[in-house]
Design a protein around this motif. Structure first.
Motif, PDB file in Angstrom:
ATOM      1  N   THR A  72       0.859  -1.364  -0.021  1.00 48.54           N
ATOM      2  CA  THR A  72       0.093  -0.072  -0.084  1.00 48.54           C
ATOM      3  C   THR A  72       0.819   1.342   0.012  1.00 48.54           C
ATOM      4  OG1 THR A  72      -1.711  -1.193   0.983  1.00 48.54           O
ATOM      5  CG2 THR A  72      -1.944   1.247   1.292  1.00 48.54           C
ATOM      6  N   TYR A  73       1.944   1.262   0.778  1.00 48.73           N
ATOM      7  CA  TYR A  73       2.848   2.561   0.835  1.00 48.73           C
ATOM      8  C   TYR A  73       3.449   2.654  -0.608  1.00 48.73           C
ATOM      9  CZ  TYR A  73       7.211   4.626   2.803  1.00 48.73           C
ATOM     10  OH  TYR A  73       8.360   5.503   2.959  1.00 48.73           O
ATOM     11  N   ARG A  74       3.816   1.586  -1.368  1.00 44.52           N
ATOM     12  CA  ARG A  74       4.629   1.572  -2.641  1.00 44.52           C
ATOM     13  C   ARG A  74       3.635   2.205  -3.303  1.00 44.52           C
ATOM     14  NH1 ARG A  74       7.378  -4.288  -3.033  1.00 44.52           N
ATOM     15  NH2 ARG A  74       9.805  -3.500  -2.455  1.00 44.52           N
ATOM     16  N   SER A  75       2.261   1.651  -3.552  1.00 42.27           N
ATOM     17  CA  SER A  75       1.064   1.979  -4.342  1.00 42.27           C
ATOM     18  C   SER A  75       0.732   3.628  -4.251  1.00 42.27           C
ATOM     19  CB  SER A  75      -0.236   1.145  -4.140  1.00 42.27           C
ATOM     20  OG  SER A  75       0.094  -0.151  -4.287  1.00 42.27           O
ATOM     21  N   LEU A  76       0.973   4.239  -2.805  1.00 39.90           N
ATOM     22  CA  LEU A  76       0.745   5.434  -2.865  1.00 39.90           C
ATOM     23  C   LEU A  76       1.856   6.434  -3.524  1.00 39.90           C
ATOM     24  CD1 LEU A  76      -1.022   7.701  -1.411  1.00 39.90           C
ATOM     25  CD2 LEU A  76       0.214   7.222   0.850  1.00 39.90           C
ATOM     26  N   TYR A  77       2.993   6.035  -3.293  1.00 41.31           N
ATOM     27  CA  TYR A  77       4.314   6.464  -3.893  1.00 41.31           C
ATOM     28  C   TYR A  77       3.884   6.738  -5.399  1.00 41.31           C
ATOM     29  CZ  TYR A  77       8.978   7.315  -5.875  1.00 41.31           C
ATOM     30  OH  TYR A  77       9.793   7.591  -6.548  1.00 41.31           O
ATOM     31  N   LEU A  78       3.518   5.637  -6.001  1.00 41.33           N
ATOM     32  CA  LEU A  78       3.204   5.530  -7.501  1.00 41.33           C
ATOM     33  C   LEU A  78       2.225   6.784  -7.682  1.00 41.33           C
ATOM     34  CD1 LEU A  78       3.376   4.824 -10.396  1.00 41.33           C
ATOM     35  CD2 LEU A  78       1.626   3.132  -9.884  1.00 41.33           C
ATOM     36  N   ALA A  79       1.161   6.880  -7.032  1.00 40.46           N
ATOM     37  CA  ALA A  79      -0.240   7.979  -7.170  1.00 40.46           C
ATOM     38  C   ALA A  79       0.575   9.202  -7.084  1.00 40.46           C
ATOM     39  CB  ALA A  79      -1.062   7.533  -6.357  1.00 40.46           C
ATOM     40  N   LYS A  80       1.608   9.260  -6.190  1.00 43.07           N
ATOM     41  CA  LYS A  80       2.098  10.639  -5.814  1.00 43.07           C
ATOM     42  C   LYS A  80       2.984  11.168  -7.061  1.00 43.07           C
ATOM     43  CE  LYS A  80      -0.668  11.516  -2.228  1.00 43.07           C
ATOM     44  NZ  LYS A  80      -1.656  12.160  -2.366  1.00 43.07           N
ATOM     45  N   MET A  81       3.791  10.015  -7.556  1.00 39.68           N
ATOM     46  CA  MET A  81       4.730  10.466  -8.576  1.00 39.68           C
ATOM     47  C   MET A  81       3.961  10.747  -9.793  1.00 39.68           C
ATOM     48  SD  MET A  81       7.859  10.301  -8.428  1.00 39.68           S
ATOM     49  CE  MET A  81       8.512  10.321  -9.780  1.00 39.68           C
ATOM     50  N   LEU A  82       2.851  10.040 -10.314  1.00 37.46           N
ATOM     51  CA  LEU A  82       2.115  10.384 -11.483  1.00 37.46           C
ATOM     52  C   LEU A  82       1.357  11.854 -11.091  1.00 37.46           C
ATOM     53  CD1 LEU A  82       0.352   7.041 -12.177  1.00 37.46           C
ATOM     54  CD2 LEU A  82       2.428   7.903 -12.893  1.00 37.46           C
ATOM     55  N   SER A  83       1.253  12.522  -9.991  1.00 41.91           N
ATOM     56  CA  SER A  83       0.402  13.421  -9.870  1.00 41.91           C
ATOM     57  C   SER A  83       1.509  14.794  -9.304  1.00 41.91           C
ATOM     58  CB  SER A  83      -0.612  13.398  -8.620  1.00 41.91           C
ATOM     59  OG  SER A  83       0.044  13.155  -7.385  1.00 41.91           O
ATOM     60  N   ALA A  84       2.878  14.329  -9.411  1.00 45.20           N
ATOM     61  CA  ALA A  84       3.689  15.521  -8.871  1.00 45.20           C
ATOM     62  C   ALA A  84       3.737  16.549 -10.076  1.00 45.20           C
ATOM     63  CB  ALA A  84       5.122  14.563  -9.140  1.00 45.20           C
ATOM     64  N   THR A 101       3.855  10.720   0.269  1.00 42.77           N
ATOM     65  CA  THR A 101       3.585   9.212   0.787  1.00 42.77           C
ATOM     66  C   THR A 101       3.629   9.264   2.317  1.00 42.77           C
ATOM     67  OG1 THR A 101       4.256   8.293  -1.330  1.00 42.77           O
ATOM     68  CG2 THR A 101       4.136   6.803   0.409  1.00 42.77           C
ATOM     69  N   ILE A 102       4.960   9.855   2.734  1.00 43.27           N
ATOM     70  CA  ILE A 102       5.046   9.837   4.342  1.00 43.27           C
ATOM     71  C   ILE A 102       3.978  10.361   5.006  1.00 43.27           C
ATOM     72  CG2 ILE A 102       6.595  10.487   6.129  1.00 43.27           C
ATOM     73  CD1 ILE A 102       8.962  10.245   4.014  1.00 43.27           C
ATOM     74  N   THR A 103       3.632  11.610   4.673  1.00 44.96           N
ATOM     75  CA  THR A 103       2.629  12.332   5.255  1.00 44.96           C
ATOM     76  C   THR A 103       1.010  11.499   5.246  1.00 44.96           C
ATOM     77  OG1 THR A 103       3.753  14.410   4.857  1.00 44.96           O
ATOM     78  CG2 THR A 103       1.306  14.527   5.285  1.00 44.96           C
ATOM     79  N   GLU A 104       0.755  10.938   4.380  1.00 46.21           N
ATOM     80  CA  GLU A 104      -0.466  10.255   4.235  1.00 46.21           C
ATOM     81  C   GLU A 104      -0.593   9.016   4.482  1.00 46.21           C
ATOM     82  OE1 GLU A 104      -2.329  11.170   0.390  1.00 46.21           O
ATOM     83  OE2 GLU A 104      -1.450  12.989   0.276  1.00 46.21           O
ATOM     84  N   THR A 105       0.471   8.291   5.181  1.00 44.30           N
ATOM     85  CA  THR A 105       0.552   6.983   5.601  1.00 44.30           C
ATOM     86  C   THR A 105       0.196   6.871   6.625  1.00 44.30           C
ATOM     87  OG1 THR A 105       2.102   6.191   3.769  1.00 44.30           O
ATOM     88  CG2 THR A 105       1.859   4.849   5.877  1.00 44.30           C
ATOM     89  N   PRO A 106      -0.871   6.155   7.243  1.00 43.68           N
ATOM     90  CA  PRO A 106      -1.465   6.648   8.669  1.00 43.68           C
ATOM     91  C   PRO A 106      -0.585   5.731   9.732  1.00 43.68           C
ATOM     92  CG  PRO A 106      -2.843   4.968   7.558  1.00 43.68           C
ATOM     93  CD  PRO A 106      -1.821   5.514   6.528  1.00 43.68           C
ATOM     94  N   ASP A 107       0.215   4.611   9.449  1.00 48.94           N
ATOM     95  CA  ASP A 107       1.123   3.824  10.438  1.00 48.94           C
ATOM     96  C   ASP A 107       2.226   3.754  10.004  1.00 48.94           C
ATOM     97  OD1 ASP A 107       1.992   2.396  12.300  1.00 48.94           O
ATOM     98  OD2 ASP A 107       0.161   1.615  12.911  1.00 48.94           O
TER      99      ASP A 107
END
Length: 208
Positions: A72-84, A101-107
């Protein structure tokens, strides 16, 4: 009777809570044991206070539960890279994506534990060597590679693989030290990212 929106929302919320309790139980038990083989699915179900059937309703295997946070962490990173933003340089875009990714990862602690299990325990286990989410991760990598090719204006496969690999390694380096630290995980992760970016920007690699 047709299920209304409130019932659907409540049902989905309960499903997510159950899935999270299974993941937390699995990671806690395996981390304590220092071994995947030492922990049975029945142990995880008991710790999460669910039935064995409920476990399999959510996850196909122990590894699937153990590795969901890092996927899930890696997937969020992909989404953020695509929206950079396109006006950012390549490394600014990577920094932007990792910070988000760091900011939006809950744990982040749970993700760090999941990453440790992937790196140290999955390959040492006598169970199936298959790593869950691998096909999805490959699909994500393909999307990222295409995005990087557009951003750098080059289809050089080695350049793309190098950039993608460095970004992935930076993403995981941010998790380093979290489990061993008593400080706020997000602060640790962002300090690690800042350190990595400083190294990339200031070190004359390859010079004598």
């Amino acid at each position: 009777m047709t299920e209304n929106a409130t019932d659907c929302t409540r049902r989905e919320s309960n499903r997510r809570k159950t899935a999270e309790s299974i993941v937390r139980a699995a990671i806690e038990l395996v981390t304590q044991a220092g071994s995947i083989d030492a922990v049975a699915i029945d142990d995880i179900a008991s710790q999460a206070q669910v039935s064995r059937r409920t476990f399999f309703n959510h996850y196909a295997s122990k590894n699937a539960a153990l590795l969901e946070p890092i996927f899930t962490y890696r997937s969020l990173y992909l989404a953020k890279m695509l929206s950079a933003p396109q006006n950012l340089s390549l490394w600014q875009a990577v920094e932007y994506a990792i910070t988000a990714t760091i900011t939006e990862t809950p744990d982040l602690t749970l993700v760090a534990q999941s990453d440790f299990i992937l790196r140290q325990l999955v390959h040492a286990s006598s169970s199936s060597p298959d790593i869950p989410y691998l096909e999805a991760q490959r699909a994500h990598q393909h999307v990222l590679n295409e995005h990087l090719a557009e951003r750098i204006g080059s289809g050089d496969p080695l350049a793309i693989r190098l950039i993608a690999g460095v970004g992935e390694h930076m993403l995981r380096l941010c998790l380093h030290d979290i489990s061993a630290s008593t400080r706020e995980p997000e602060k640790v992760a962002k300090e690690n990212l800042s350190h990595v970016m400083t190294i990339l920007q200031s070190q004359p690699f390859g010079s004598k």
